[in-house]
Write a protein that holds these residues in place. Sequence first.
Motif, short mmCIF file in Angstrom:
data_model
loop_
_atom_site.label_atom_id
_atom_site.label_comp_id
_atom_site.label_asym_id
_atom_site.label_seq_id
_atom_site.Cartn_x
_atom_site.Cartn_y
_atom_site.Cartn_z
N GLY A 45 12.80 8.52 -3.35
CA GLY A 45 12.30 8.41 -1.98
C GLY A 45 10.85 8.79 -1.78
N ILE A 46 10.18 9.26 -2.80
CA ILE A 46 8.78 9.66 -2.66
C ILE A 46 7.90 8.40 -2.65
N ILE A 47 6.99 8.32 -1.66
CA ILE A 47 6.12 7.15 -1.54
C ILE A 47 4.66 7.59 -1.55
N LYS A 48 3.84 6.82 -2.25
CA LYS A 48 2.41 7.12 -2.33
C LYS A 48 1.62 5.82 -2.27
N ARG A 49 0.61 5.79 -1.40
CA ARG A 49 -0.25 4.61 -1.32
C ARG A 49 -1.24 4.65 -2.48
N LEU A 50 -1.31 3.54 -3.23
CA LEU A 50 -2.18 3.47 -4.40
C LEU A 50 -3.54 2.87 -4.09
N THR A 51 -3.63 1.99 -3.10
CA THR A 51 -4.88 1.31 -2.80
C THR A 51 -5.34 1.65 -1.38
N ASN A 52 -6.63 1.49 -1.17
CA ASN A 52 -7.22 1.74 0.16
C ASN A 52 -8.13 0.58 0.55
N ALA A 53 -7.72 -0.62 0.20
CA ALA A 53 -8.57 -1.79 0.41
C ALA A 53 -8.89 -2.02 1.89
N ASN A 54 -7.96 -1.68 2.77
CA ASN A 54 -8.17 -1.91 4.20
C ASN A 54 -8.42 -0.63 5.00
N GLN A 55 -8.65 0.47 4.30
CA GLN A 55 -8.81 1.75 4.98
C GLN A 55 -10.02 1.75 5.92
N ALA A 56 -11.14 1.23 5.44
CA ALA A 56 -12.35 1.22 6.27
C ALA A 56 -12.14 0.40 7.54
N PHE A 57 -11.44 -0.73 7.38
CA PHE A 57 -11.17 -1.58 8.55
C PHE A 57 -10.28 -0.84 9.54
N VAL A 58 -9.21 -0.22 9.06
CA VAL A 58 -8.28 0.47 9.95
C VAL A 58 -8.95 1.65 10.64
N GLU A 59 -9.68 2.43 9.89
CA GLU A 59 -10.30 3.62 10.47
C GLU A 59 -11.47 3.29 11.38
N GLY A 60 -12.01 2.08 11.25
CA GLY A 60 -13.15 1.70 12.07
C GLY A 60 -12.83 0.89 13.30
N HIS A 61 -11.54 0.57 13.50
CA HIS A 61 -11.16 -0.29 14.62
C HIS A 61 -9.99 0.28 15.41
N MET A 62 -9.95 -0.07 16.68
CA MET A 62 -8.83 0.30 17.53
C MET A 62 -7.72 -0.74 17.34
#
Length: 655
Positions: free
Chosen positions: A378-395
């Motif tokens: 059941g342990i989950i870990k995100r390996l990539t952050n390809a869309n992190q900048a988009f998500v954190e920069g937009h509402m």
Amino acid sequence: MKKHITEADLTQLVSVTNPQYSPDGKRLAYVQTEVNKELDAYDAQIMVYDFEKQKSVQWTFEKGRNQHPRWSPDGSNLVFTSNRDETEQVYLLNINGGEATKLTNIPHGVSQPIWSPDGTQLLCSVRLTKDESATDKQKQKLKDDQPVEIDTISYKVDGQGLKRGAYTQLVLINRETGEVRQLTNHERDHHSYTFSPCGKKIAFCANMMKLSGARVSDVYIMTLATGEIKRVTTQSGAFSSLSYSPDGQQLAFLGHQQEFKNATIQKAWLYNVNDNNLQCLTEMFDVHLSDVVISDSLIGGELPHPIWTKDSKGFYTVGTDNGSTGIYYISTEGLVYPIRIEKEHLNGFCLHPDETGFVAAIALPVWPSELYHISFDGIIKRLTNANQAFVEGHMISEPEEIQFETKDGLTIHGWLIKPTQYEKEKTYPLILQIHGGPHVMYGHTYFHEFQVLTAQGHAVIYVNPRGSHGYGQDFVNRVRGDYGGADYEDIMGAVNYVLQQYDFIDQSRIGVTGGSYGGFMTNWIVSHSNKFKAAVTQRSISNWISFYGVSDIGYFFTKWQVGADLFDDFEYLWDRSPLKYVDQVETPLLILHGERDDRCPIEQGEQLFTALKKRGKEVKLIRFPNASHNLSRNGHPKQRTKRLQYMTDWFKTYL
């Protein structure tokens, strides 16, 4: 400070797809696709995640589409396809570094290579005409003014255009010498191929029926030494996604016997090689075994074939249920249980070699696709952050689930997204979105178009009416023969439900849009109701009579779905055509259509525009040159952006 999402922001979205574990489980290859603004195209690169270093490294750098990575059995090399030299060819990378080696130079292009178990050969597909061979050194050049001879009813495919007598053939490529051996030459497409564990046989799917237009896909097994072919299915179904068990005794695949034509739920099947026994493992399991979630944020996704456990006692596959996609385990005895089914769009996965967990490509409603490692504890870990900048920069507005009961006792499931900067005491316009298919599903995934509309101050409602996958066989079949009937009531009922439950919606400002089947329904709605103040119909159907003969699927879809053949019940098809009711249209209508749409050809939009314009209605037609039916999902980025701008401008004007 976070920004509002705009139409042009779709160029910032990154697609992370097709995860593939290395044989030792220490690395993970995957494909990362981004928009190339300069070329108005997409660049796909092979990325490799190192579990020890916990970071990803880019392994390809050439512009174009580098995709379909597959590790060699010993893990020392990685093959992939690339169109860097115009045609798609197979390339090989050594894990120790260096430039990619070009393995093939077939003028026709090569697709989807898979390794033989001993790592000496690659099984690939090539599109050839009956007069061509995979060993030809030059491809026949066709001039634009050269006549095209057609003698089969299935002569064109949306996104591909005219087939020109070309079919997908299977070839073997020698890993060391590059020698090409063509395995098939039937005038039929061959697909979903796989090696047996011993490497002496392959299995593939094809339609070998002599009847022109027969819609079947059978499973065949070929003995490589002799070329002998054996059919293992019944010439009555549609099958794909083949996968041999590790012990070589069983062949798993997905498909159905077309009991409900193309509305039939896909099931899991098992063929026993030794006793020639074919059985359906999931006859009583009412879940569609595939990913049919519709989205506009994924490019280049690739569904895995059934993934077997080492003990050959079962396999994993993707299933679609109630707005979600997840992973199910199916035993060879027919036991089925979910491994992971959450409120998310799981669009691809691979099993760790030690079977302790898996990596999945997952999109969430507020976060586009990334890779996640999920252990069986059941342990989950995100390996990539390809869309992190988009998500954190937009509402990004989070959808809210809704559901209501229909008059005949069905539950309709969907979502409402409030405007991005929603404030109490204010009222906002509402836009109804209708999906295509109709046998697909809106789901728990990121949808850029919806976020653009909410950023501009609209609320958005989207639901899965009868005919949608994800809610069982009876539900998906209920639309057949009743287009514009109870499905129309489901969709209108969803709008009425939201208007009753949410007092922030301005009931005088409601818009509607949809594409394909959703375009048909948009046309049907504005010709049967004046509830909506603006409408945008996309890649739509307006006339079932002409659709029969011009669509690449019209010759069977009209009968299977609408419920009548052109020559059996002409009047019924006309009665179900929105074009018949143009005099009743009062809603300002924008028509968006691709000029190379072979699924719902542009004449459908042209007829509707001409009829409405002649009657003095408020209507505009926008034509997208060279665009196919999939314009909104994988068309040229500039056209996709422009399409969104036309839509939002129309709603701004009339709402």
